[in-house]
Write an enzyme that holds these catalytic residues in place. Structure first.
Site, short mmCIF file in Angstrom:
data_model
loop_
_atom_site.label_atom_id
_atom_site.label_comp_id
_atom_site.label_asym_id
_atom_site.label_seq_id
_atom_site.Cartn_x
_atom_site.Cartn_y
_atom_site.Cartn_z
CG ASP A 224 -11.84 -8.53 -0.65
OD1 ASP A 224 -10.79 -7.97 -0.35
OD2 ASP A 224 -12.81 -8.58 0.13
CD GLU B 24 -2.96 -1.28 2.20
OE1 GLU B 24 -4.14 -1.64 1.99
OE2 GLU B 24 -2.49 -1.14 3.35
N1 ADE Z 1 -9.31 -5.48 3.29
C1 ADE Z 1 -9.53 -5.83 2.02
N2 ADE Z 1 -10.46 -6.79 1.95
C2 ADE Z 1 -10.83 -7.07 3.21
C3 ADE Z 1 -11.73 -7.99 3.78
N3 ADE Z 1 -12.46 -8.82 3.03
N4 ADE Z 1 -11.84 -8.01 5.14
C4 ADE Z 1 -11.12 -7.18 5.89
N5 ADE Z 1 -10.25 -6.30 5.40
C5 ADE Z 1 -10.10 -6.24 4.08
#
Ligand code: ADE
Length: 230
Positions: A197, A13
């Site tokens: 995601d 990041e």
């Molecule tokens: N950061 C990116 N995706 C995530 C997820 N599914 N749960 C927690 N933090 C995240």
């Protein structure tokens, strides 16, 4: 002119930031590395905290108290809750809640402890700058609640519960703890996330595939903002 902190949670990041800034000076402190640098004439300090609320609180506190940063921008990735958010889309937090904070046994709402707040608001001026950058670049920027917890959410039921309980649009693992620190120290802060995601059962696989690309989208946007910050 303000000294600006830019933090992420993971190396991926902040690497796109380090690739573009100038005059980097590395400082080791409290088992972490802080990068003092300049970008377009602005003084900045960059660090990644490691994942989760505790590490993020520690790093945010050091950026403000030791390095004397006067504004804090967070850049990183998140899981989408709002179905309008797709991989790579950007969301800024108008407020942040801790979804795993639970003393409901004592009659309190989820996300609340006495003398705290369920949802902490981000700085309006920084949000306005973000919207101007998005407009200039022709990008869609969503604004909404981001829920934070010490949990990688890869479960549709948990995601639905967080959505319903906090009216959240995205979730991640650091933002609300950074919010607590900046709010307590009265430092304007801003949280930007690009979606990696959708926090469902495939979240782990999607995260591995899309995290680096989404982290880069977020970091590049943050650097565009730095130019406009007084
Ligand atoms: N950061 C990116 N995706 C995530 C997820 N599914 N749960 C927690 N933090 C995240």
């Amino acid at each position: 002119m303000s000294k600006i902190a830019i933090m992420g949670a993971m190396p991926e990041e902040i690497e796109p930031l380090l690739a573009k800034v100038e005059n980097i000076k590395k400082i080791e402190y409290a088992k972490n590395i802080y990068y003092e640098a300049t970008y377009k004439g602005k003084e900045i300090v960059i660090a990644y905290s490691k994942i989760g609320k505790v590490f993020a609180s520690l790093t945010a506190t050091i950026l403000l108290e030791k390095f004397k940063c006067e504004k804090l921008l967070f850049s990183g990735v998140a899981g989408a809750i709002n179905p309008d958010l797709n991989i790579g889309d950007l969301i800024i937090a108008d407020g942040l809640s801790q979804h795993d904070l639970d003393i409901v046994a004592f009659g309190h709402p989820y996300g609340y402890v006495p003398e705290g707040e369920v949802c902490i608001s981000t700085d309006v001026t920084l949000r306005t700058i973000a919207k101007e950058v998005a407009k200039r670049r022709g990008l869609t920027l969503r604004e909404g609640v981001i829920a934070t917890g010490d949990q990688f959410v890869a479960n549709s039921e948990r995601k639905e519960w967080i959505s319903k309980t906090f009216k959240a649009d995205a979730l991640e693992m650091e933002g609300a703890s950074v919010a607590v620190v900046c709010d307590a120290l009265n430092v304007p802060f801003f949280i930007l996330r690009a979606i990696s995601d959708t926090a469902n059962d495939d979240a782990g696989v999607d995260f591995d595939e899309f995290m680096v690309g989404s982290a880069k989208i977020s970091a590049n946007f943050i650097l565009d903002m730095v130019e406009s910050i007084e």
